[in-house]
Design a protein around this motif. Structure first.
Motif, PDB file in Angstrom:
ATOM      1  N   GLU A  15       0.822  -1.213   0.000  1.00 49.39           N
ATOM      2  CA  GLU A  15       0.000   0.000   0.000  1.00 49.39           C
ATOM      3  C   GLU A  15       0.853   1.258   0.000  1.00 49.39           C
ATOM      4  N   ALA A  16       2.126   1.133   0.362  1.00 53.65           N
ATOM      5  CA  ALA A  16       3.020   2.287   0.416  1.00 53.65           C
ATOM      6  C   ALA A  16       3.609   2.638  -0.943  1.00 53.65           C
ATOM      7  N   ALA A  17       3.301   1.878  -1.980  1.00 48.94           N
ATOM      8  CA  ALA A  17       3.854   2.146  -3.311  1.00 48.94           C
ATOM      9  C   ALA A  17       3.204   3.389  -3.910  1.00 48.94           C
ATOM     10  N   GLY A  18       3.960   4.087  -4.714  1.00 47.94           N
ATOM     11  CA  GLY A  18       3.432   5.269  -5.392  1.00 47.94           C
ATOM     12  C   GLY A  18       3.606   6.529  -4.575  1.00 47.94           C
ATOM     13  N   GLY A  19       3.133   7.620  -5.147  1.00 46.49           N
ATOM     14  CA  GLY A  19       3.290   8.917  -4.497  1.00 46.49           C
ATOM     15  C   GLY A  19       2.425   9.078  -3.260  1.00 46.49           C
ATOM     16  N   GLY A  20       1.179   8.679  -3.360  1.00 49.90           N
ATOM     17  CA  GLY A  20       0.302   8.742  -2.206  1.00 49.90           C
ATOM     18  C   GLY A  20      -0.765   9.811  -2.258  1.00 49.90           C
ATOM     19  N   VAL A  21      -0.591  10.848  -3.059  1.00 49.39           N
ATOM     20  CA  VAL A  21      -1.567  11.937  -3.090  1.00 49.39           C
ATOM     21  C   VAL A  21      -2.909  11.438  -3.629  1.00 49.39           C
ATOM     22  N   THR A  22      -2.876  10.693  -4.732  1.00 48.40           N
ATOM     23  CA  THR A  22      -4.133  10.235  -5.330  1.00 48.40           C
ATOM     24  C   THR A  22      -4.849   9.235  -4.431  1.00 48.40           C
ATOM     25  N   LEU A  23      -4.104   8.385  -3.744  1.00 45.44           N
ATOM     26  CA  LEU A  23      -4.745   7.425  -2.843  1.00 45.44           C
ATOM     27  C   LEU A  23      -5.383   8.125  -1.647  1.00 45.44           C
ATOM     28  N   VAL A  24      -4.709   9.113  -1.106  1.00 48.21           N
ATOM     29  CA  VAL A  24      -5.269   9.855   0.030  1.00 48.21           C
ATOM     30  C   VAL A  24      -6.496  10.647  -0.410  1.00 48.21           C
ATOM     31  N   MET A  25      -6.456  11.242  -1.597  1.00 46.49           N
ATOM     32  CA  MET A  25      -7.628  11.960  -2.099  1.00 46.49           C
ATOM     33  C   MET A  25      -8.802  11.007  -2.312  1.00 46.49           C
ATOM     34  N   ALA A  26      -8.530   9.819  -2.844  1.00 47.47           N
ATOM     35  CA  ALA A  26      -9.594   8.836  -3.031  1.00 47.47           C
ATOM     36  C   ALA A  26     -10.169   8.408  -1.685  1.00 47.47           C
ATOM     37  N   TYR A  27      -9.312   8.206  -0.697  1.00 49.27           N
ATOM     38  CA  TYR A  27      -9.763   7.816   0.645  1.00 49.27           C
ATOM     39  C   TYR A  27     -10.628   8.908   1.265  1.00 49.27           C
ATOM     40  N   LEU A  28     -10.233  10.149   1.085  1.00 51.23           N
ATOM     41  CA  LEU A  28     -11.020  11.263   1.626  1.00 51.23           C
ATOM     42  C   LEU A  28     -12.348  11.436   0.906  1.00 51.23           C
ATOM     43  N   ASN A  29     -12.429  10.977  -0.329  1.00 49.07           N
ATOM     44  CA  ASN A  29     -13.684  11.036  -1.079  1.00 49.07           C
ATOM     45  C   ASN A  29     -14.595   9.844  -0.806  1.00 49.07           C
ATOM     46  N   GLY A  30     -14.210   8.967   0.103  1.00 51.35           N
ATOM     47  CA  GLY A  30     -15.094   7.896   0.526  1.00 51.35           C
ATOM     48  C   GLY A  30     -14.770   6.518   0.010  1.00 51.35           C
ATOM     49  N   ILE A  31     -13.703   6.352  -0.730  1.00 55.38           N
ATOM     50  CA  ILE A  31     -13.326   5.028  -1.223  1.00 55.38           C
ATOM     51  C   ILE A  31     -12.454   4.360  -0.173  1.00 55.38           C
ATOM     52  N   PHE A  32     -12.889   3.214   0.322  1.00 55.78           N
ATOM     53  CA  PHE A  32     -12.141   2.505   1.357  1.00 55.78           C
ATOM     54  C   PHE A  32     -11.003   1.725   0.716  1.00 55.78           C
ATOM     55  N   ILE A  33      -9.785   2.014   1.124  1.00 54.55           N
ATOM     56  CA  ILE A  33      -8.593   1.310   0.660  1.00 54.55           C
ATOM     57  C   ILE A  33      -7.979   0.637   1.880  1.00 54.55           C
ATOM     58  N   PRO A  34      -8.031  -0.698   1.933  1.00 55.76           N
ATOM     59  CA  PRO A  34      -7.548  -1.398   3.135  1.00 55.76           C
ATOM     60  C   PRO A  34      -6.076  -1.106   3.421  1.00 55.76           C
ATOM     61  N   ASN A  35      -5.769  -0.918   4.675  1.00 56.81           N
ATOM     62  CA  ASN A  35      -4.404  -0.722   5.185  1.00 56.81           C
ATOM     63  C   ASN A  35      -3.692   0.492   4.601  1.00 56.81           C
ATOM     64  N   LEU A  36      -4.407   1.454   4.079  1.00 61.79           N
ATOM     65  CA  LEU A  36      -3.755   2.625   3.491  1.00 61.79           C
ATOM     66  C   LEU A  36      -3.117   3.507   4.552  1.00 61.79           C
ATOM     67  N   LEU A  37      -3.747   3.650   5.693  1.00 59.73           N
ATOM     68  CA  LEU A  37      -3.257   4.575   6.711  1.00 59.73           C
ATOM     69  C   LEU A  37      -2.873   3.865   8.007  1.00 59.73           C
ATOM     70  N   CYS A  38      -2.387   2.639   7.912  1.00 54.50           N
ATOM     71  CA  CYS A  38      -2.001   1.905   9.118  1.00 54.50           C
ATOM     72  C   CYS A  38      -0.525   2.136   9.449  1.00 54.50           C
ATOM     73  N   LEU A  39      -0.104   1.678  10.607  1.00 52.62           N
ATOM     74  CA  LEU A  39       1.268   1.890  11.068  1.00 52.62           C
ATOM     75  C   LEU A  39       2.281   1.188  10.170  1.00 52.62           C
ATOM     76  N   ARG A  40       1.953  -0.001   9.697  1.00 55.45           N
ATOM     77  CA  ARG A  40       2.862  -0.749   8.820  1.00 55.45           C
ATOM     78  C   ARG A  40       3.130   0.024   7.523  1.00 55.45           C
ATOM     79  N   THR A  41       2.083   0.606   6.955  1.00 57.00           N
ATOM     80  CA  THR A  41       2.243   1.399   5.737  1.00 57.00           C
ATOM     81  C   THR A  41       3.040   2.670   6.014  1.00 57.00           C
ATOM     82  N   LEU A  42       2.804   3.269   7.164  1.00 58.33           N
ATOM     83  CA  LEU A  42       3.541   4.481   7.542  1.00 58.33           C
ATOM     84  C   LEU A  42       5.036   4.206   7.640  1.00 58.33           C
TER      85      LEU A  42
END
Length: 87
Positions: A15-42
């Motif tokens: 889940e840590a692959a890529g830049g991250g801006v588009t995934l965070v924007m998608a998450y904020l728009n309501g799309i659930f992405i598993p483990n996107l914001l967990c400690l392991r990904t951080l």
């Protein structure tokens, strides 16, 4: 240095692959992405970004910082969530 960052992202936390801006924007728009914001990904995102920058790769630090900031906020506030907002 790239030998340290690549296996973490490839095998431990993809889940840590890529830049991250588009995934965070998608998450904020309501799309659930598993483990996107967990400690392991951080941890994988921080180590991968640091290893990439130290090995002089063309890593734009703005995109990973958005993902890292969102993950830090999520990791710090998740223990305090109650009710319908808790995951």
């Amino acid at each position: 240095m790239t030998s340290g960052g690549v296996p973490q992202v490839q095998f431990w936390s993809p889940e840590a692959a890529g830049g991250g801006v588009t995934l965070v924007m998608a998450y904020l728009n309501g799309i659930f992405i598993p483990n996107l914001l967990c400690l392991r990904t951080l941890v994988a995102k921080v180590v991968g970004t640091v290893c990439g920058i130290l090995s002089s790769l063309a890593v734009g630090p703005e995109g990973p910082m958005v993902h890292i900031g969102a993950a830090v906020a999520s990791v710090l506030t998740t223990p305090f969530m109650t009710g319908s907002f808790a995951e």
